[in-house]
Motif scaffolding. Structure first.
Motif, PDB file in Angstrom:
ATOM      1  N   SER A  94       3.290   9.532  -1.151  1.00 29.35           N
ATOM      2  CA  SER A  94       2.745  10.022   0.107  1.00 29.35           C
ATOM      3  C   SER A  94       1.810   8.995   0.722  1.00 29.35           C
ATOM      4  O   SER A  94       1.376   8.030   0.070  1.00 29.35           O
ATOM      5  CB  SER A  94       1.994  11.342  -0.120  1.00 29.35           C
ATOM      6  N   GLN A  95       1.451   9.237   1.981  1.00 30.87           N
ATOM      7  CA  GLN A  95       0.538   8.347   2.689  1.00 30.87           C
ATOM      8  C   GLN A  95      -0.824   8.286   1.996  1.00 30.87           C
ATOM      9  O   GLN A  95      -1.431   7.213   1.864  1.00 30.87           O
ATOM     10  CB  GLN A  95       0.383   8.843   4.132  1.00 30.87           C
ATOM     11  N   VAL A  96      -1.310   9.422   1.529  1.00 31.85           N
ATOM     12  CA  VAL A  96      -2.610   9.462   0.850  1.00 31.85           C
ATOM     13  C   VAL A  96      -2.555   8.726  -0.480  1.00 31.85           C
ATOM     14  O   VAL A  96      -3.454   7.949  -0.825  1.00 31.85           O
ATOM     15  CB  VAL A  96      -3.061  10.922   0.651  1.00 31.85           C
ATOM     16  N   ASP A  97      -1.484   8.944  -1.253  1.00 31.05           N
ATOM     17  CA  ASP A  97      -1.362   8.270  -2.547  1.00 31.05           C
ATOM     18  C   ASP A  97      -1.235   6.755  -2.372  1.00 31.05           C
ATOM     19  O   ASP A  97      -1.812   5.983  -3.144  1.00 31.05           O
ATOM     20  CB  ASP A  97      -0.147   8.806  -3.320  1.00 31.05           C
ATOM     21  N   ALA A  98      -0.472   6.323  -1.366  1.00 31.21           N
ATOM     22  CA  ALA A  98      -0.360   4.886  -1.088  1.00 31.21           C
ATOM     23  C   ALA A  98      -1.719   4.306  -0.707  1.00 31.21           C
ATOM     24  O   ALA A  98      -2.061   3.179  -1.081  1.00 31.21           O
ATOM     25  CB  ALA A  98       0.655   4.633   0.030  1.00 31.21           C
ATOM     26  N   GLY A  99      -2.502   5.106   0.027  1.00 35.60           N
ATOM     27  CA  GLY A  99      -3.848   4.657   0.368  1.00 35.60           C
ATOM     28  C   GLY A  99      -4.722   4.481  -0.857  1.00 35.60           C
ATOM     29  O   GLY A  99      -5.472   3.501  -0.960  1.00 35.60           O
ATOM     30  N   TRP A 100      -4.637   5.407  -1.798  1.00 33.06           N
ATOM     31  CA  TRP A 100      -5.434   5.282  -3.015  1.00 33.06           C
ATOM     32  C   TRP A 100      -5.001   4.084  -3.851  1.00 33.06           C
ATOM     33  O   TRP A 100      -5.840   3.387  -4.444  1.00 33.06           O
ATOM     34  CB  TRP A 100      -5.321   6.561  -3.848  1.00 33.06           C
ATOM     35  N   ILE A 101      -3.691   3.838  -3.903  1.00 32.64           N
ATOM     36  CA  ILE A 101      -3.201   2.668  -4.652  1.00 32.64           C
ATOM     37  C   ILE A 101      -3.736   1.385  -4.034  1.00 32.64           C
ATOM     38  O   ILE A 101      -4.248   0.495  -4.727  1.00 32.64           O
ATOM     39  CB  ILE A 101      -1.659   2.659  -4.683  1.00 32.64           C
ATOM     40  N   GLY A 102      -3.615   1.267  -2.710  1.00 35.22           N
ATOM     41  CA  GLY A 102      -4.140   0.079  -2.035  1.00 35.22           C
ATOM     42  C   GLY A 102      -5.639  -0.054  -2.198  1.00 35.22           C
ATOM     43  O   GLY A 102      -6.165  -1.163  -2.380  1.00 35.22           O
ATOM     44  N   PHE A 103      -6.342   1.066  -2.159  1.00 33.14           N
ATOM     45  CA  PHE A 103      -7.798   1.036  -2.296  1.00 33.14           C
ATOM     46  C   PHE A 103      -8.218   0.517  -3.669  1.00 33.14           C
ATOM     47  O   PHE A 103      -9.019  -0.422  -3.780  1.00 33.14           O
ATOM     48  CB  PHE A 103      -8.354   2.443  -2.073  1.00 33.14           C
ATOM     49  N   TRP A 104      -7.686   1.103  -4.717  1.00 34.26           N
ATOM     50  CA  TRP A 104      -8.121   0.718  -6.059  1.00 34.26           C
ATOM     51  C   TRP A 104      -7.659  -0.677  -6.451  1.00 34.26           C
ATOM     52  O   TRP A 104      -8.355  -1.385  -7.203  1.00 34.26           O
ATOM     53  CB  TRP A 104      -7.646   1.735  -7.090  1.00 34.26           C
ATOM     54  N   SER A 105      -6.504  -1.110  -5.956  1.00 37.41           N
ATOM     55  CA  SER A 105      -6.056  -2.470  -6.270  1.00 37.41           C
ATOM     56  C   SER A 105      -6.985  -3.509  -5.657  1.00 37.41           C
ATOM     57  O   SER A 105      -7.344  -4.508  -6.299  1.00 37.41           O
ATOM     58  CB  SER A 105      -4.620  -2.689  -5.781  1.00 37.41           C
ATOM     59  N   THR A 106      -7.419  -3.266  -4.421  1.00 40.70           N
ATOM     60  CA  THR A 106      -8.308  -4.216  -3.768  1.00 40.70           C
ATOM     61  C   THR A 106      -9.725  -4.136  -4.315  1.00 40.70           C
ATOM     62  O   THR A 106     -10.376  -5.161  -4.532  1.00 40.70           O
ATOM     63  CB  THR A 106      -8.318  -3.980  -2.251  1.00 40.70           C
ATOM     64  N   VAL A 107     -10.222  -2.918  -4.527  1.00 43.70           N
ATOM     65  CA  VAL A 107     -11.561  -2.764  -5.097  1.00 43.70           C
ATOM     66  C   VAL A 107     -11.626  -3.406  -6.480  1.00 43.70           C
ATOM     67  O   VAL A 107     -12.602  -4.092  -6.817  1.00 43.70           O
ATOM     68  CB  VAL A 107     -11.950  -1.275  -5.172  1.00 43.70           C
TER      69      VAL A 107
END
Length: 466
Positions: A300-313
């Protein structure tokens, strides 16, 4: 043209005050580290943070943007492409940085961000005009990119002592990535996905109007933060301290003509520049459309956002930690990069095999494997940025830091632009983007392995300062 390429002797004079012994030999120069350096670093990093956040506004909410504004996949790719396109006049910003200093360059970059975010936040009912304003605003924000992606080593050399330079470079360079990461979090949390909105509202018109209202909140918030930071830079952001913090900060630099000749004729620099620009450029384009890449995997859009967030953080946190280690254990940049890109190659290969379209020939696809592989890719690649920057400066010293990093970040954005350009033609099956990411990591690993490192700037600080 001569006025553009040449530098006067006065501009190249050392900043340090020095004295001579009776035998006319060089004596320990006067240097000092100021507490205000943390304020300068903070302002620079926060503006870089906002520049990254504004650039990555639309990728994490691309499904919502398509419904609310009528964007297509090509439109989303073009909005992401505004970042690399903004690097076309990179030479102007490098010239300003060297001739006028960081203050003038920062004020110009922040002003472009103010105008860009202002254009995007103008409330209009005519969606055709609104779309043009959004594209124009993204482009103006992209024009500020060369400063925040190229100046971190210059800022750290100008303000920080040798045992803090890598850490300062890491903070200044990685906060822009952290801003892009926060877009993965803030966008999907504030802006509802189309399927979520449809459950709450009875008609498609109400659904799109509600999404536009939520997007407008994000645009207003980003505009307000940029205005506040611009006012702070106008109030206080000196180009350099009264006394430099080290010998290297005060030493003479090469002229523009000599600098470009040195860079283009230095085979070792070209090797390490490609080792940086190819994987970082591919990763930037890949992460900008991560939602589109993971959609076929039922993410989902939210899950993809969390993946991108944690990978960059994760990449930012690890990068700052590794930079602190590099400050305490100098002369190990190549070894650190080898370890990072060994991990990046393995994790990107894992991700690619997991997401292959042929369900019978790839690794098991679960939420755990998808999260882990994506996050590891971000950690290993993003955390390498400050190490690369420090290695660039050490390799080609005394070429000015702004010119050196301007060249490599331009190359990186060139590869990002090329990737997104091809995406406008091949946007049905996006599995090829994962293969590009894996190949770029392996390519970089081989170049780093063959690279012969040197530490010319470190030698000057250690032996001249003693």
């Amino acid at each position: 043209m001569g006025a553009v390429w040449s530098s006067t002797e006065e501009e190249r004079e050392p900043l340090l005050s020095t004295t001579l012994q009776s035998d006319s030999s060089f004596v320990q120069p006067v240097s000092r580290v100021y507490n205000r350096r943390w304020l300068v670093l903070g302002l620079f990093s926060l503006l870089g943070f906002m520049q990254g956040m504004v650039w990555n506004t639309w990728g994490p909410i691309q499904n919502s943007a398509k419904l609310a504004y009528g964007f297509t996949s090509i439109d989303i790719a073009m909005l992401v492409l505004c970042g690399p396109v903004g690097f076309i006049p990179w030479f102007l910003f490098m010239w300003l940085m060297d001739k006028k200093g960081l203050r003038v360059t920062m004020m110009l970059s922040a002003f472009l961000m103010v105008v860009g975010t202002g254009l995007r936040s103008i409330p209009l009912t005519d969606l055709s005009i609104k779309k043009w304003l959004i594209h124009g605003g993204q482009l103006l924000n992209g024009l500020a990119g060369p400063t925040f992606m190229s100046a971190p080593p210059l800022l750290s050399t100008t303000w920080f002592a040798p045992d803090q330079r890598a850490t300062a470079t890491a903070v200044a360079a990685l906060l822009s990535y952290l801003g892009a990461a926060c877009s993965f979090l803030i966008g999907p949390l504030v802006v509802p996905a189309p399927n979520q909105t449809a459950l709450l509202l009875s008609s498609a018109d109400k659904s799109s109007a509600h999404i536009r209202d939520r997007v407008q909140i994000v645009l207003y918030a980003e505009f307000g933060m940029v205005i506040l930071l611009f006012a702070s830079v106008v109030a206080y952001f000196p180009s350099r301290p009264p006394l430099p913090p080290s010998v290297a900060a005060a030493s003479q630099r090469l002229s523009y003509r000599s600098s470009f000749y040195r860079l283009l004729s230095n085979f070792r620099f070209l090797m390490i520049a490609l080792a940086y620009s190819v994987p970082l450029g591919i990763l930037a384009g890949w992460s900008g459309v991560l939602d589109m890449i993971l959609t076929p995997a039922k993410v989902s859009q939210v899950d993809a956002g969390w993946i991108g967030f944690w990978s960059t953080v994760g990449g930012c946190v690890v990068g700052i930690g590794v930079a602190r280690f590099a400050d305490s254990m100098r002369g190990m940049l190549k070894l650190i990069l080898l370890l990072m890109f060994s991990g990046a190659t393995l994790s990107s290969t894992w991700l690619t095999l997991t997401c292959l379209p042929d369900r019978s020939s790839h690794l098991p696809l679960t939420a755990a494997t998808l999260y882990t592989s994506c996050i590891l890719v971000g950690i290993f690649i993003i955390s390498s940025v400050p190490m690369f920057f420090e290695l660039f400066i050490e390799t080609v010293y005394p070429v000015p830091e702004g010119i050196t990093c301007g060249v490599v970040t331009f190359l990186s954005n060139l590869f990002t632009g090329a990737l997104l350009f091809f995406l406008t033609f091949y946007h049905t099956d996006l599995s090829w983007l994962n293969w590009c990411l894996t190949g770029s990591c392996l390519f970089s690993l081989l170049l780093i392995l063959l690279f012969r490192e040197s530490y010319d700037r470190l030698y000057l600080d250690v032996f001249v300062s003693v």
